[in-house]
Structure formats: structure tokens, C-alpha cells
Write a protein that holds these residues in place. Structure first.
Motif, short mmCIF file in Angstrom:
data_model
loop_
_atom_site.label_atom_id
_atom_site.label_comp_id
_atom_site.label_asym_id
_atom_site.label_seq_id
_atom_site.Cartn_x
_atom_site.Cartn_y
_atom_site.Cartn_z
N ASP A 1 70.95 -57.30 -26.96
CA ASP A 1 71.53 -57.53 -25.64
C ASP A 1 72.74 -56.63 -25.42
O ASP A 1 72.90 -56.03 -24.35
CB ASP A 1 71.96 -59.00 -25.50
CG ASP A 1 70.77 -59.93 -25.37
OD1 ASP A 1 69.72 -59.47 -24.91
OD2 ASP A 1 70.90 -61.12 -25.73
N THR B 1 59.40 -63.96 -14.87
CA THR B 1 60.20 -62.96 -15.57
C THR B 1 59.37 -61.74 -15.93
O THR B 1 59.80 -60.59 -15.75
CB THR B 1 60.81 -63.56 -16.85
OG1 THR B 1 61.63 -64.68 -16.50
CG2 THR B 1 61.67 -62.54 -17.59
N ASN C 1 60.77 -73.60 -23.24
CA ASN C 1 61.35 -72.28 -23.06
C ASN C 1 62.51 -72.13 -24.02
O ASN C 1 63.03 -73.12 -24.57
CB ASN C 1 61.84 -72.11 -21.61
CG ASN C 1 60.68 -72.03 -20.65
OD1 ASN C 1 59.83 -71.15 -20.73
ND2 ASN C 1 60.61 -72.99 -19.72
N ILE C 2 62.97 -70.90 -24.22
CA ILE C 2 64.01 -70.67 -25.21
C ILE C 2 65.27 -71.49 -24.95
O ILE C 2 65.93 -71.95 -25.87
CB ILE C 2 64.35 -69.16 -25.32
CG1 ILE C 2 65.28 -68.93 -26.52
CG2 ILE C 2 64.98 -68.65 -24.02
CD1 ILE C 2 65.43 -67.48 -26.88
N ASN D 1 62.51 -59.54 -26.44
CA ASN D 1 63.04 -60.22 -27.62
C ASN D 1 63.07 -59.30 -28.85
O ASN D 1 62.80 -58.10 -28.75
CB ASN D 1 62.26 -61.51 -27.90
CG ASN D 1 62.38 -62.49 -26.76
OD1 ASN D 1 63.42 -62.58 -26.11
ND2 ASN D 1 61.31 -63.23 -26.48
N VAL E 1 64.01 -57.37 -21.81
CA VAL E 1 64.07 -58.78 -21.43
C VAL E 1 64.43 -59.58 -22.67
O VAL E 1 63.61 -59.76 -23.57
CB VAL E 1 62.73 -59.28 -20.86
CG1 VAL E 1 62.85 -60.74 -20.44
CG2 VAL E 1 62.29 -58.41 -19.69
N GLY E 2 65.66 -60.05 -22.75
CA GLY E 2 66.08 -60.86 -23.88
C GLY E 2 66.17 -60.06 -25.16
O GLY E 2 66.11 -58.83 -25.18
N ALA F 1 67.61 -59.53 -16.95
CA ALA F 1 66.97 -60.83 -17.10
C ALA F 1 66.44 -61.32 -15.75
O ALA F 1 65.98 -62.44 -15.63
CB ALA F 1 67.96 -61.85 -17.66
N ASP G 1 58.46 -67.89 -17.44
CA ASP G 1 58.06 -66.70 -18.19
C ASP G 1 57.18 -65.74 -17.38
O ASP G 1 57.34 -64.52 -17.46
CB ASP G 1 57.33 -67.10 -19.47
CG ASP G 1 58.30 -67.60 -20.53
OD1 ASP G 1 59.52 -67.53 -20.31
OD2 ASP G 1 57.83 -68.09 -21.58
#
Length: 331
Positions: free
Chosen positions: A251, A141, A41-42, A223, A244-245, A272, A138
């Protein structure tokens, strides 16, 4: 017990195998899981992005490593799947031998994890260990994003970033909600987006979704970066935008936009999903998986010893779907 621990800062090669870890004891409300698979994951590679792309600052890294060497070793990773080997006296929903997946706050790249029963879930039927390990972060989310954005059957939904870890789940979940989905992704991911069920795909390397006249009932932005105004211009008056992200600029704009447009339409939401009931949401994710409506796309499955190479791949190449880790230290 063996595990992959961070031995210092800098390049991902600082993640190294250790055989000096101890199998954790379990509390009354915990289960002990023998780990078979994990993911990236990130949060697992965020600290390596700059060092991989630009090279690490040698002096700063040397300074940090002098202090880091004095700290206890901490295994990396968070998502896992495996088999329950022990259960606490207060655990009622799991038995020894159950195939489970979950989130470990103390690391997942090791042979065994002790996890509270609220953070472990029954894996979907017929899923491999690698596939079930890809769900708890993920997919949960993505479910939260789709639930917040899509409010009726037949809604026209744009998913920006539809081929990444969260995005490829969001696309499938939106289709399960009976939405008509336009996916935005790069050229190499167009075919995958169609395979996952997209009704239409926009290749952002060739086209700009902002140039189309179509407006959407919901936009889920995952993203990357696009001006907030572009998203709002493509929303219907009653439409919903969920972010989301994203890059730091995205952001900040998302948070400011959420306040600036408070009470105005179209609705802007930056989230988030930290307050999701993860247990309930994971049950819904599992139900979709068991119904054949949700399946992770695994770009690669790396051996646990090759986690540094996996991190380099995801940073340099951008994975399709998820990168899984085969947690088998005997190979």
C-alpha cells in the motif's frame, strides 16, 4: 430479531448469536430486507488475523473487553442478499418480494436490514441468494479496477492474485472486456483460473512472472506483495498498473509510486475505488452476470452459526473466490 454480534475482542468466537436485536424501522427512502445470505470480506475478519495466527494478547484483550461490554451490540457483516419485505414512501425502484443484494453499513448478519435505496440492487436473474450476496463489494471493486486498467479490445492483461474474492471477478470481467488474460495464483488455484477463462496461468509458487520477457498493456495487482519495480518492468510504455489492496508495504509503495511516477510512463495507479458510483457499477456487474459472463465462485457456504469457523478457514487456508454465509437462524 436474531443476529451475530461482536461480544468482545480476541478470537472470532467472540462473535455470538443474540436474540435481543430489534427489527429496524425504515425511512422514506429505505427498504426492509429479510436477509437470506451474506459473505465474508476482509473488513469482517481483519481484526482476527493476528490473533488466529499468533494468538491474542490475553491482558490487552481482557482490558478491551471490560470497556467493550458497555457498548451497544453491533451485528457483523456488510454484504447481504434477501427479499424486500417493506418499502419507504419515496422508493420507486423496488417492490415487496424483490430478490435484492446490497451493502449494509449497520451489519448484515441478522434477520432483517434497513437499507437506503442507493445501496441496494436487483440481484442477477437465476442467481442464488449466496451468489448474489457475493457481488456488491468485491465484484464492484473488480469492475472498477478493470475499467481503469483495460482500454482496448485484445489488451494483454496480467491479474496478480486472480483466484481471491476480488481477483476471480477481475479475471472474468477482463475477459468480458475481450482482453487476453494471464492469471497469477498459487498451485491449488491454477485449475480454477483456467475454468474462469484465463488464457495463461502462472503458478507463483513455481515461477516468477518477472522472469518472463512478455510485457503487458495492463497489470492489476490484488493483495499480496511484489516490488513495484517488478510490475513496472513488465508493463509496456503505454501500459497501466492498478493496485487493489495488499500488504501494508505494498500500500505504501503504491501510494508513493503513484506520486513519484505522476505524468510518467508506464502509469502507476493505487486505488481502492472509494469514489465509484456503486449503483451504476453494480448495474454493469449485474448485466455481465445476466449475460453469463460473470459468476462468483463460492469456496464454502457456512451456516450463520459457524461464522467463527468460516473466519478461521479464510485466514488459515485462503479461500478460492468467496466465502458465503447462509443467514438462517431457524436451523
Amino acid at each position: 430479531m436474531k443476529g451475530i454480534v461482536m461480544s468482545g475482542f480476541g478470537q472470532p468466537e467472540m462473535l455470538q448469536e443474540s436474540s435481543s436485536l430489534t427489527i429496524p424501522p425504515i425511512k422514506d427512502d429505505q427498504v426492509l430486507v429479510q436477509v437470506h445470505a451474506s459473505t465474508l470480506n476482509i473488513a469482517d475478519y481483519l481484526g482476527y488475523i493476528r490473533s488466529i495466527k499468533n494468538g491474542a494478547g490475553a491482558k490487552l484483550t481482557e482490558f478491551l473487553n471490560q470497556g467493550f461490554s458497555q457498548l451497544p451490540q453491533r451485528p457483523g457483516g456488510s454484504e447481504f442478499s434477501g427479499v424486500v419485505t417493506k418499502v419507504g414512501s419515496n422508493v420507486r425502484d423496488f417492490q415487496i418480494g424483490d430478490h435484492v443484494c446490497g451493502i449494509s453499513m449497520t451489519g448484515a448478519w441478522m434477520e432483517y436490514v434497513a437499507v437506503g435505496q442507493k445501496m441496494v440492487y436487483h440481484a442477477p436473474q437465476n442467481f442464488s441468494f449466496a451468489e448474489s450476496a457475493a457481488l456488491p463489494v468485491d465484484a464492484v471493486t473488480a469492475y472498477g479496477a478493470v475499467k481503469k486498467a483495460v482500454k482496448f479490445v485484445g489488451a494483454h492483461v496480467l491479474v496478480y492474485g486472480a483466484s481471491g474474492g476480488v481477483g476471480h471477478f477481475a479475471l472474468q470481467i477482463a475477459k468480458a472486456f475481450q482482453a487476453k488474460v494471464t492469471a497469477v495464483c498459487s498451485t491449488r488455484n491454477v485449475e480454477l483460473a483456467y475454468q474462469l477463462g484465463a488464457d495463461r496461468v502462472i503458478d507463483y509458487k513455481k515461477e516468477d512472472f518477472g522472469n518472463y520477457e512478455q510485457k503487458y498493456d495492463a497489470i492489476i495487482a490484488i493483495n499480496g506483495y511484489q516490488p513495484l519495480s517488478k510490475y513496472r518492468n513488465r508493463l509496456k510504455e503505454q501500459g497501466r498498473f492498478v493496485m487493489v489492496g495488499g500488504q501494508p508495504r505494498q500500500d505504501i509503495e503504491g501510494m508513493i509510486g503513484g506520486l513519484f511516477f505522476l505524468g510518467r510512463k508506464p502509469r502507476i495507479t493505487s486505488s481502492a475505488y472509494p469514489f465509484l458510483n456503486k449503483k451504476t457499477t453494480m448495474e454493469k456487474v449485474t448485466a455481465l452476470a445476466n449475460a453469463g459472463k460473470l459468476k462468483p465462485h463460492l469456496d464454502h457456504v457456512y451456516p450463520v452459526a459457524e461464522i467463527p469457523a468460516a473466519i478461521r478457514y479464510i485466514v488459515e487456508k485462503h479461500a478460492q473466490g468467496k466465502i458465503a454465509i447462509d443467514v438462517n437462524f431457524s436451523e
